[in-house]
Structures are given as structure tokens and as C-alpha cells.
Design a protein around this motif. Sequence first.
Motif, PDB file in Angstrom:
ATOM      1  N   CYS A  22      33.519  11.078 -10.511  1.00 53.36           N
ATOM      2  CA  CYS A  22      33.539  10.182 -11.672  1.00 53.36           C
ATOM      3  C   CYS A  22      32.124   9.644 -11.846  1.00 53.36           C
ATOM      4  CB  CYS A  22      34.531   9.046 -11.444  1.00 53.36           C
ATOM      5  SG  CYS A  22      34.638   7.889 -12.825  1.00 53.36           S
ATOM      6  N   TYR A  23      31.406  10.190 -12.815  1.00 54.04           N
ATOM      7  CA  TYR A  23      29.959   9.943 -12.903  1.00 54.04           C
ATOM      8  C   TYR A  23      29.506   9.853 -14.351  1.00 54.04           C
ATOM      9  CZ  TYR A  23      24.990  11.217 -13.030  1.00 54.04           C
ATOM     10  OH  TYR A  23      23.637  11.244 -13.301  1.00 54.04           O
ATOM     11  N   GLU A  24      28.591   8.921 -14.606  1.00 54.04           N
ATOM     12  CA  GLU A  24      27.882   8.868 -15.883  1.00 54.04           C
ATOM     13  C   GLU A  24      26.400   8.672 -15.595  1.00 54.04           C
ATOM     14  OE1 GLU A  24      29.259   5.657 -18.318  1.00 54.04           O
ATOM     15  OE2 GLU A  24      28.767   4.089 -16.850  1.00 54.04           O
ATOM     16  N   GLY A  25      25.585   9.520 -16.213  1.00 50.83           N
ATOM     17  CA  GLY A  25      24.144   9.453 -16.002  1.00 50.83           C
ATOM     18  C   GLY A  25      23.415   9.212 -17.306  1.00 50.83           C
ATOM     19  N   PHE A  26      22.369   8.390 -17.249  1.00 50.30           N
ATOM     20  CA  PHE A  26      21.560   8.077 -18.419  1.00 50.30           C
ATOM     21  C   PHE A  26      20.115   8.474 -18.152  1.00 50.30           C
ATOM     22  CE2 PHE A  26      25.101   5.078 -18.330  1.00 50.30           C
ATOM     23  CZ  PHE A  26      25.638   5.257 -19.597  1.00 50.30           C
ATOM     24  N   ARG A  27      19.463   9.015 -19.179  1.00 52.41           N
ATOM     25  CA  ARG A  27      18.074   9.435 -19.058  1.00 52.41           C
ATOM     26  C   ARG A  27      17.213   8.651 -20.049  1.00 52.41           C
ATOM     27  NH1 ARG A  27      18.146  15.900 -17.550  1.00 52.41           N
ATOM     28  NH2 ARG A  27      19.950  15.773 -16.145  1.00 52.41           N
ATOM     29  N   TYR A  28      16.051   8.228 -19.576  1.00 52.78           N
ATOM     30  CA  TYR A  28      15.167   7.384 -20.358  1.00 52.78           C
ATOM     31  C   TYR A  28      13.788   8.029 -20.473  1.00 52.78           C
ATOM     32  CZ  TYR A  28      18.825   4.144 -18.867  1.00 52.78           C
ATOM     33  OH  TYR A  28      20.051   3.559 -18.590  1.00 52.78           O
ATOM     34  N   LEU A  29      13.186   7.932 -21.631  1.00 52.60           N
ATOM     35  CA  LEU A  29      11.828   8.438 -21.828  1.00 52.60           C
ATOM     36  C   LEU A  29      10.876   7.458 -21.149  1.00 52.60           C
ATOM     37  CD1 LEU A  29      10.040  10.610 -23.117  1.00 52.60           C
ATOM     38  CD2 LEU A  29       9.934   9.187 -25.172  1.00 52.60           C
ATOM     39  N   ALA A  30      10.772   7.604 -19.823  1.00 53.11           N
ATOM     40  CA  ALA A  30      10.066   6.615 -19.010  1.00 53.11           C
ATOM     41  C   ALA A  30       9.508   7.279 -17.766  1.00 53.11           C
ATOM     42  CB  ALA A  30      11.019   5.482 -18.635  1.00 53.11           C
ATOM     43  N   HIS A  31       8.699   6.516 -17.048  1.00 50.14           N
ATOM     44  CA  HIS A  31       8.109   6.966 -15.791  1.00 50.14           C
ATOM     45  C   HIS A  31       8.875   6.374 -14.610  1.00 50.14           C
ATOM     46  CE1 HIS A  31       4.575   8.884 -17.608  1.00 50.14           C
ATOM     47  NE2 HIS A  31       4.585   7.876 -18.480  1.00 50.14           N
ATOM     48  N   HIS A  32       8.525   6.819 -13.419  1.00 46.85           N
ATOM     49  CA  HIS A  32       9.152   6.324 -12.201  1.00 46.85           C
ATOM     50  C   HIS A  32       8.992   4.797 -12.101  1.00 46.85           C
ATOM     51  CE1 HIS A  32      10.858   6.621  -8.242  1.00 46.85           C
ATOM     52  NE2 HIS A  32       9.857   5.932  -7.730  1.00 46.85           N
ATOM     53  N   ALA A  33      10.028   4.168 -11.554  1.00 45.54           N
ATOM     54  CA  ALA A  33      10.032   2.715 -11.332  1.00 45.54           C
ATOM     55  C   ALA A  33       9.978   1.922 -12.633  1.00 45.54           C
ATOM     56  CB  ALA A  33       8.897   2.294 -10.397  1.00 45.54           C
ATOM     57  N   PHE A  34      10.591   2.458 -13.690  1.00 48.59           N
ATOM     58  CA  PHE A  34      10.514   1.783 -14.984  1.00 48.59           C
ATOM     59  C   PHE A  34      11.231   0.431 -14.991  1.00 48.59           C
ATOM     60  CE2 PHE A  34      14.396   4.360 -15.454  1.00 48.59           C
ATOM     61  CZ  PHE A  34      15.293   3.458 -16.007  1.00 48.59           C
ATOM     62  N   ALA A  35      12.068   0.154 -13.982  1.00 48.32           N
ATOM     63  CA  ALA A  35      12.766  -1.129 -13.916  1.00 48.32           C
ATOM     64  C   ALA A  35      12.109  -2.119 -12.954  1.00 48.32           C
ATOM     65  CB  ALA A  35      14.220  -0.922 -13.519  1.00 48.32           C
ATOM     66  N   ASN A  36      10.987  -1.732 -12.358  1.00 45.41           N
ATOM     67  CA  ASN A  36      10.286  -2.615 -11.418  1.00 45.41           C
ATOM     68  C   ASN A  36       9.169  -3.342 -12.157  1.00 45.41           C
ATOM     69  OD1 ASN A  36       8.578  -3.734  -9.450  1.00 45.41           O
ATOM     70  ND2 ASN A  36       9.100  -2.168  -7.943  1.00 45.41           N
ATOM     71  N   GLU A  37       9.337  -4.625 -12.355  1.00 44.37           N
ATOM     72  CA  GLU A  37       8.392  -5.413 -13.156  1.00 44.37           C
ATOM     73  C   GLU A  37       7.003  -5.521 -12.531  1.00 44.37           C
ATOM     74  OE1 GLU A  37      10.311  -8.224 -10.272  1.00 44.37           O
ATOM     75  OE2 GLU A  37      10.964  -6.530 -11.514  1.00 44.37           O
ATOM     76  N   THR A  38       6.862  -5.156 -11.257  1.00 48.24           N
ATOM     77  CA  THR A  38       5.532  -5.175 -10.639  1.00 48.24           C
ATOM     78  C   THR A  38       4.769  -3.873 -10.880  1.00 48.24           C
ATOM     79  OG1 THR A  38       6.245  -4.317  -8.480  1.00 48.24           O
ATOM     80  CG2 THR A  38       6.420  -6.696  -8.828  1.00 48.24           C
ATOM     81  N   ALA A  39       5.433  -2.864 -11.452  1.00 46.25           N
ATOM     82  CA  ALA A  39       4.791  -1.559 -11.692  1.00 46.25           C
ATOM     83  C   ALA A  39       4.041  -1.580 -13.025  1.00 46.25           C
ATOM     84  CB  ALA A  39       5.832  -0.447 -11.668  1.00 46.25           C
ATOM     85  N   GLN A  40       3.079  -2.448 -13.102  1.00 50.99           N
ATOM     86  CA  GLN A  40       2.249  -2.562 -14.291  1.00 50.99           C
ATOM     87  C   GLN A  40       0.923  -3.191 -13.899  1.00 50.99           C
ATOM     88  OE1 GLN A  40       3.793  -5.450 -17.175  1.00 50.99           O
ATOM     89  NE2 GLN A  40       5.142  -6.271 -15.600  1.00 50.99           N
ATOM     90  N   GLY A  41      -0.074  -3.032 -14.751  1.00 51.18           N
ATOM     91  CA  GLY A  41      -1.386  -3.591 -14.448  1.00 51.18           C
ATOM     92  C   GLY A  41      -2.210  -2.700 -13.540  1.00 51.18           C
ATOM     93  N   GLU A  48       0.839  -1.200   0.000  1.00 51.56           N
ATOM     94  CA  GLU A  48       0.000   0.000   0.000  1.00 51.56           C
ATOM     95  C   GLU A  48       0.877   1.254   0.000  1.00 51.56           C
ATOM     96  OE1 GLU A  48      -3.187  -0.051  -0.345  1.00 51.56           O
ATOM     97  OE2 GLU A  48      -3.436  -2.218  -0.147  1.00 51.56           O
ATOM     98  N   ALA A  49       0.619   2.166  -0.938  1.00 50.79           N
ATOM     99  CA  ALA A  49       1.444   3.362  -1.059  1.00 50.79           C
ATOM    100  C   ALA A  49       1.414   4.211   0.212  1.00 50.79           C
ATOM    101  CB  ALA A  49       0.993   4.185  -2.261  1.00 50.79           C
ATOM    102  N   GLU A  50       0.256   4.327   0.842  1.00 52.63           N
ATOM    103  CA  GLU A  50       0.147   5.156   2.054  1.00 52.63           C
ATOM    104  C   GLU A  50       1.008   4.589   3.173  1.00 52.63           C
ATOM    105  OE1 GLU A  50      -3.265   6.903   5.126  1.00 52.63           O
ATOM    106  OE2 GLU A  50      -3.868   5.921   3.258  1.00 52.63           O
ATOM    107  N   GLU A  51       0.978   3.262   3.342  1.00 47.32           N
ATOM    108  CA  GLU A  51       1.791   2.633   4.380  1.00 47.32           C
ATOM    109  C   GLU A  51       3.278   2.716   4.020  1.00 47.32           C
ATOM    110  OE1 GLU A  51       2.954   0.480   7.832  1.00 47.32           O
ATOM    111  OE2 GLU A  51       1.257   1.747   7.299  1.00 47.32           O
ATOM    112  N   ALA A  52       3.596   2.583   2.734  1.00 52.62           N
ATOM    113  CA  ALA A  52       4.990   2.701   2.308  1.00 52.62           C
ATOM    114  C   ALA A  52       5.523   4.098   2.626  1.00 52.62           C
ATOM    115  CB  ALA A  52       5.106   2.416   0.816  1.00 52.62           C
ATOM    116  N   ASN A  85      -2.900  -2.755 -10.406  1.00 54.14           N
ATOM    117  CA  ASN A  85      -2.488  -2.488  -9.033  1.00 54.14           C
ATOM    118  C   ASN A  85      -1.310  -1.523  -8.907  1.00 54.14           C
ATOM    119  OD1 ASN A  85      -4.459  -4.185  -7.920  1.00 54.14           O
ATOM    120  ND2 ASN A  85      -3.172  -5.990  -8.222  1.00 54.14           N
ATOM    121  N   ARG A  86      -0.740  -1.086 -10.020  1.00 52.76           N
ATOM    122  CA  ARG A  86       0.380  -0.146  -9.926  1.00 52.76           C
ATOM    123  C   ARG A  86      -0.138   1.214  -9.467  1.00 52.76           C
ATOM    124  NH1 ARG A  86       0.776   3.691 -13.960  1.00 52.76           N
ATOM    125  NH2 ARG A  86      -0.625   3.399 -15.738  1.00 52.76           N
ATOM    126  N   ILE A  87       0.733   1.997  -8.817  1.00 46.10           N
ATOM    127  CA  ILE A  87       0.341   3.362  -8.481  1.00 46.10           C
ATOM    128  C   ILE A  87       0.556   4.227  -9.722  1.00 46.10           C
ATOM    129  CG2 ILE A  87       0.725   3.107  -6.017  1.00 46.10           C
ATOM    130  CD1 ILE A  87       3.364   4.497  -6.284  1.00 46.10           C
TER     131      ILE A  87
END
Length: 231
Positions: A182-201, A69-73, A203-205
Motif C-alpha cells: 500500500c504505497y503512494e509516491g510523489f515526485r518534485y522538481l527539486a534537488h536532494h534535501a529540498f525539505a531541509n531548511e538549512t540546505a541553502q546559502g 562537514e560532509a566528509e565527516e557525515a 554553506n550548503r553542499i
Amino acid sequence: MAQTIEFKRPDGQTVKGHLAEAAQPLGAVVVIQEWWGLNDQIRGVAQRFAEAGFTALVPDLYRGKSTVEAEEAHHLMSGLNFGEAAQQDIRGAVQYLKGRNIGRGKVGVTGYCMGGALTVLASTMVPEMDAGVIWYGLPPLEYVDASKIKAPLQAHWATQDGAFPIASVDGLEAKFKEANVCYEGFRYLAHHAFANETAQGRNRIAMTQYDAAWAQIAWDRTMRFFGTTLA
């Protein structure tokens, strides 16, 4: 092989964590949870690192609590002392893996969302850290003393991130540049949590959305980075 272990913080307190061991380890990484807690998804991330050759330890920052639950998180995250988590829990996890002398004895830190913010803080507070990979999360800029960062960093940002606006990333990267990190940053045309496979369907926020293509590209970049800095 995965198991629950205990390790010591620098202050002597004991913390539990989830350890996924690589069969033939090249190195080791501390994996830091999202705001949900130490759940099956982050255990799966640790296992993926182990299968790629990096023994992975996920410190249990919420002391056994997790939620869907997002509120509890948000409540759990708000109750976490980020400075203490970085200086004690995460540093203790790094020291534990260092003590096992895995591969060349080098240890990286990586984290997602809240864990990304803690990875940034750890880079300023954990001198034993050898490399870090930040995934779409950063702390308030006033808490980042980039002059203390000695380890190389890589980061993966989402340009449509509703939790961590890309403008704040600009500010963080300016700090890194000023301090010659010493830094390299990458930007993706994506939304938050784009690498979390549960962030779909259903039930995702709303502000999150998994993107398999970008997630794989970011993972491949992470593997090359850790392969260079740790293995």
C-alpha cells in the motif's frame, strides 16, 4: 516539551533519543536523522511533528556524534550498521512509543536522506510499525524484501536528486508494486534535501537545495497521511 530519554532495544541494550511530546497527541512517530546526526535541525523536525499533534522520538543512531562537514557525515554514516539500526534502534524506538499507548496506540516511522533509506528498511524489519513516510532516500534494492512490508507507505522524491537518482526510485517502486505494498509516491522538481531548511546559502553542499514551496506541499501530504493511518 522536549527532553533526552533512554529506551531499550529488542536486544536489551539502551539507546538515547530526543523526545518531543505533543500537548494533546493524536499519535506518535519515530523520526530518523539525515547523515548529519541528531542535530538542531532534526530536533526542529521532531518539534514540528509535536506541534502538529504527533509525539516524536529521534533515536540517537550515532551515539552522541553529529557534524556539519560532509566528509565527516559520510564517515559516520559509513560506520553505521543499517540493518542493526533498523532492527534494534528504530524498532526499539517504535516499541517504546507503543508502550506509551499514545492516541490510538499507533506509531509511524519517517526519515530524511539516510533516514529515508532506514525508513524503507524499517518497513521490512519492524513489524510493530503502523505507517511510514520516506523522504528522498532509499537503500540498495537488493536489501529490500518488499514482501515483508505490511504498513502503508508514502514517499517524497526529488527528480533532480544527485544522491538518490530517480531511476533507483523506479526500481524501488517496481518492487513495491510487485509485492502489492500500500504505497503512494510523489515526485518534485527539486534537488536532494529540498525539505531541509538549512540546505541553502553558501554553506550548503552542492547537490542539496531547500525548496520552501515543495517542502510545504510534502509536509501537508505527510500530515494527511499520518492523520489517516495513525490518528
